[in-house]
Motif scaffolding. Structure first.
Motif, short mmCIF file in Angstrom:
data_model
loop_
_atom_site.label_atom_id
_atom_site.label_comp_id
_atom_site.label_asym_id
_atom_site.label_seq_id
_atom_site.Cartn_x
_atom_site.Cartn_y
_atom_site.Cartn_z
N PRO A 1 0.84 -1.21 0.00
CA PRO A 1 0.00 0.00 0.00
C PRO A 1 0.86 1.25 0.00
O PRO A 1 1.88 1.31 0.70
N MET A 2 0.46 2.23 -0.78
CA MET A 2 1.24 3.46 -0.89
C MET A 2 0.50 4.59 -0.18
O MET A 2 -0.73 4.63 -0.15
N PRO A 3 1.25 5.53 0.39
CA PRO A 3 0.63 6.69 1.04
C PRO A 3 -0.16 7.52 0.03
O PRO A 3 0.08 7.44 -1.17
N PRO A 4 -1.10 8.32 0.52
CA PRO A 4 -1.86 9.19 -0.39
C PRO A 4 -0.94 10.14 -1.15
O PRO A 4 0.15 10.49 -0.69
N TYR A 5 -1.42 10.55 -2.28
CA TYR A 5 -0.72 11.52 -3.14
C TYR A 5 0.63 10.99 -3.65
O TYR A 5 1.47 11.77 -4.11
N THR A 6 0.86 9.70 -3.54
CA THR A 6 2.07 9.11 -4.11
C THR A 6 1.82 8.75 -5.57
O THR A 6 0.73 8.25 -5.90
N PRO A 7 2.77 9.02 -6.46
CA PRO A 7 2.56 8.68 -7.88
C PRO A 7 2.27 7.19 -8.03
O PRO A 7 2.76 6.37 -7.26
N PRO A 8 1.47 6.84 -9.03
CA PRO A 8 1.16 5.43 -9.25
C PRO A 8 2.43 4.61 -9.49
O PRO A 8 3.41 5.10 -10.06
N THR A 9 2.39 3.37 -9.03
CA THR A 9 3.55 2.49 -9.23
C THR A 9 3.46 1.84 -10.60
O THR A 9 2.42 1.82 -11.24
N LEU A 10 4.60 1.31 -11.03
CA LEU A 10 4.68 0.64 -12.33
C LEU A 10 5.08 -0.81 -12.09
O LEU A 10 6.18 -1.09 -11.61
N LYS A 11 4.18 -1.73 -12.39
CA LYS A 11 4.44 -3.15 -12.18
C LYS A 11 5.00 -3.76 -13.47
O LYS A 11 4.34 -3.73 -14.51
N LEU A 12 6.19 -4.31 -13.38
CA LEU A 12 6.85 -4.88 -14.55
C LEU A 12 7.22 -6.34 -14.33
O LEU A 12 8.16 -6.85 -14.94
#
Length: 816
Positions: free
Chosen positions: A738-749
């Motif tokens: 889980p990412m904190p609010p307002y964090t840029p979206p992650t990139l799953k590769l």
């Protein structure tokens, strides 16, 4: 799998925009600019197409807009991922795995609906349909080449007034004015002197014919080299060394494309018609493989899988030899023995079918007008005697010596061509060699005729009605039994022919060395067979006369009585042809089968086997490489020979990169690097792939990701995934935290990550590593110690190490 270049010292994939990857994904793309292709030794150790480009250096991942649609990279495939760039090796393991997954999916879906079942059946049948199309196209092109070459070869000597499209033989076929003694002379066929000065007699007429012969030869050669140079640089040469390399998994874009096919077909006719000492058999294998590659694009199953496509190319090579020699079984064995790297049983069946269809198509066209598949089909009527194995073995020794001599001198000349100014003037070189060949060839009837006709003449078993000089014997008998004629004393024509053949032998030996490897289509099968056939015929006539005049000697009196037909000179020519071809190419089983398919002489297999094995042993004693392997090494192709054993006691740690004093291995972490971090690594390095570890501290291996796939995926995400910015975290894990609010979206590769890269420990013997690379077709394997990543070994590293152990130049390996 893209290559991790040695110590990461080799260049990676050609980088550029996402569109550039899409545009370079087909083998039918236009090839390199004229004059640069195939001249690899003039480049740096790492070729431009296999390395960093200007786009590499400027790549920063920016400047690409985004859309509002979110992309799930685990579900939707990304176009371009999993493909390969030019001058790189495919990952056999990944390709076979992808094909199994595709087949499993089709099988499962076939149980769901009738339409899916029909699709499954059509998928299974598509391979046989493809073989049918390859056979039809290869046979048709071979027939067209044979007919055109025959007509243009005769054009050098004259034309048919009854119809310009008739060659000499067809022109006089139905003529009412042909006599048996002069069956090649008819009023419908006019030499150039008859057309230009209305006479065929006298010195001036001879000079006119001589001049026109040389002029036509130069014109044909000039057109051939010009077309190759301007339109398709890959259409030059034999093609078999490159076919072997491609079948081993190497990518050479355009080498099997449509332009190469068109230009090679046209220029092969021109080159053969010019009278140069070359053949069309090797180039026909290239033509057939071009047909196979182009037709593969009609079937998704083969278009999208490089390993499956190479199975098709193996079958196409068999079809090429089938139409070149009229030997379908020999073609299958040639593909298995000489060119194929991976040849499963399924490919054997399909190769047989493709060769069968190609041979049937050529037979239907009947290019030689004799209802045969080949020009020099002969039948011998006298069995061979055990004593004759001695001269047959002598011919094998001659063939081995000739093969070793030819390989060394030809490779030395080709290396000189690459490393001097000579290589910059291919047109002038071709014209000079053609002029010398034509000037020397015209005065001698055996060099003036085409090489195929010469071999046919040498293979011929003389009969009562033969008018050839080689059959000019004194007839001192009253009767003969059927087709058998007793051994007879040689007449003046035979002695004259022997001198002319001796001169022809010297010329063929010398001129072939300089011809093979020029920038025109040039095969080696027919010139090598001609050298051996001449030597064999000379020896055969000598043995025949020895048996006639000394039939009471101990070596003859038990089996050769006076007046008997003991020796067949044509058989010696056939055995000599096999010996010389075997000495040059190191073929054995396929060579013997091709030769008995050519002649229909099943009972002569033992002499052919004896000569072929002797020539191979002698040639191997003087040099381990055949001509095709020698040219592969000359061009620096990454071909890992499966026949050679690695017997040195070195370890993986001795070969892996980085070495002890080198910079640390560049790695990516599975969940702590941003898009900007990865783009920085890509822009600052030229590596073709990166190991992914848990963390820099632990160095525990997670997988391996390719540079090409990274660039495509990141660019694709910036276009299609909303919110991906330089500070977005890249995750190679299955689930992102889980990412904190307002964090840029992650990139799953994770979907582009190879989770099961091949690994060895640092103490693994190199003989095992080499064996793994050969049998699995690997591009690289990672080296670990107690589970921690230490380094990497690439195919190029293995080849360099083998060259170093053999006291050869390791820097001659240009590609991975």
């Amino acid at each position: 799998m893209a290559t991790w270049q040695g110590a990461m010292d080799n260049r990676g994939f050609q980088q550029g925009s996402f569109n550039s990857f899409q545009n370079s994904s087909s083998d039918e793309d236009l090839m390199d600019i004229p004059g640069t292709a195939m001249d690899f030794s003039m480049r740096d150790d790492v070729p431009p197409l296999d390395g960093e480009t200007e786009e590499d250096k400027s790549y920063n991942g920016g400047g690409i807009g985004s859309s509002n649609r979110m992309m799930d990279f685990l579900e939707e495939p990304i176009p371009g991922v999993g493909t390969y760039d030019d001058f790189n090796t495919i990952d056999w393991v990944r390709e076979k795995s992808r094909d199994r997954d595709r087949h499993r999916e089709i099988t499962n879906k076939s149980k769901e609906s009738t339409w899916a079942l029909i699709h499954s059946v059509s998928d299974a049948f598509s391979g046989w349909l493809l073989m049918l199309l390859i056979g039809l196209l290869s046979g048709s092109l071979a027939g067209l080449i044979d007919i055109s070459a025959h007509w243009m070869t005769d054009l050098k000597e004259g034309i048919c007034t009854r119809g310009l499209w008739f060659n000499h033989e067809h022109c006089c076929w139905n003529s009412e004015h042909v006599t048996f003694e002069d069956k090649d002379k008819c009023p419908e066929w006019n030499s150039w002197s008859q057309l230009l000065i209305n006479t065929d007699e006298g010195a001036f007429a001879y000079i006119v014919n001589y001049f026109m012969y040389v002029l036509w030869a130069l014109l044909f050669a000039f057109l051939a080299v010009s077309l190759v140079r301007v339109f398709a640089p890959y259409a030059c040469g034999s093609g078999i060394p490159e076919i072997k390399t491609i079948l081993s998994g190497f990518i050479i874009r355009g080498y099997l494309g449509k332009w190469t096919l068109i230009i090679k077909t046209i220029t092969l006719v021109l080159a053969v018609s010019s009278g140069l000492s070359l053949g069309k058999e090797g180039p026909l294998v290239h033509v057939a493989c071009c047909c196979g590659n182009i037709l593969c694009h009609c079937f998704n199953k083969y278009r999208k899988n490089e390993a499956k496509r190479r199975e098709v190319l193996s079958a196409a090579a068999a079809a090429g030899v089938s139409v070149a020699f009229g030997a379908p079984i020999g073609g299958v064995l040639f593909s298995l023995e000489e060119v194929s790297y991976y040849f499963p049983l399924k490919t054997l069946w399909r190769s047989f079918f493709a060769a069968l269809v190609a041979a049937f198509t050529l037979r239907s066209i009947n290019p030689f007008g004799n209802s045969r598949l080949v020009l020099f089909y002969v039948e011998f009527h006298t069995p061979w005697h055990l004593f004759e194995l001695v001269p047959f073995i002598l011919l094998g020794i001659f063939g081995g010596l000739w093969g070793a001599l030819f390989i060394r001198t030809n490779i030395a000349w080709c290396r000189k061509r690459k490393t001097t100014q000579l290589g910059k003037y291919p047109v002038i070189e071709v014209l000079i060699v053609t002029a010398i060949t034509a000037i020397l060839a015209f005065p001698n009837e055996y060099t003036r005729m085409s090489t195929s006709e010469l071999i046919s003449e040498l293979f011929n078993d003389c009969g009562l009605l033969d008018s050839s000089k080689l059959c000019d014997y004194e007839n001192r008998f009253n009767t003969s039994k059927g087709d058998e004629l007793p051994d007879r004393p040689a007449g003046a024509g035979v002695y004259s022919a022997m001198w002319q053949l001796a001169l022809t032998l010297v010329m063929k030996i010398v001129i072939t060395i300089f011809t093979f490897g020029m920038k025109i289509p040039s095969g080696l099968f027919i010139p090598s067979m001609a050298v051996g056939a001449i030597a064999g015929r000379l020896l055969g006539v000598g043995m025949e006369q020895l048996a006639y005049y000394h039939h009471d000697w101990a070596i003859f009196n038990s089996w050769c009585s006076q007046g008997a037909d003991c020796i067949t000179p044509g058989l010696y020519a056939m055995v000599g042809a096999a010996a010389c071809l075997g000495g040059v190419t190191r073929m054995t089983v396929s060579l013997v089968v091709i030769m008995f398919e050519l002649t229909g002489g099943l009972e002569y297999i033992v002499p052919l086997m004896a000569a072929a094995m002797t020539s191979k042993w002698v040639a191997d004693a003087l040099g381990r490489e055949g001509i095709y392997d020698a040219h592969i090494r000359l061009n620096g192709y990454p071909f890992l020979e499966a026949k050679e054993e690695f017997a040195h006691k070195t370890l993986a740690m001795d070969v892996m990169k980085p070495r002890r004093n080198d910079p640390l291995l560049t790695v990516l972490t599975q969940d702590s690097m941003t898009v900007e971090d990865v783009e920085t690594v890509i822009s600052e390095t030229t590596y073709s792939g990166f190991p992914v570890v848990v963390s820099r501290e632990s160095q525990r291996l997670v997988g391996f990701v390719l540079r090409r796939d990274l660039i495509i995926s990141i660019e694709n995400a910036r276009k299609k995934q909303d919110g991906v910015v330089s500070t977005s975290i890249i995750y190679f894990t299955e689930h992102s935290p889980p990412m904190p609010p307002y964090t840029p979206p992650t990139l799953k590769l994770r979907n582009i990550l190879d989770l099961s890269p091949f690994t060895v420990t640092d103490l693994t013997p190199m003989e095992i590593v080499v064996d793994i690379f050969r049998k699995l077709g690997l591009r690289q394997c990672l080296v670990t110690h107690n589970g921690r990543l230490l380094g990497i070994i690439t195919k190029k590293d293995v080849l360099k190490h083998i060259a170093q152990m053999a006291n050869q130049d390791p820097d001659s390996i240009l590609f991975n």
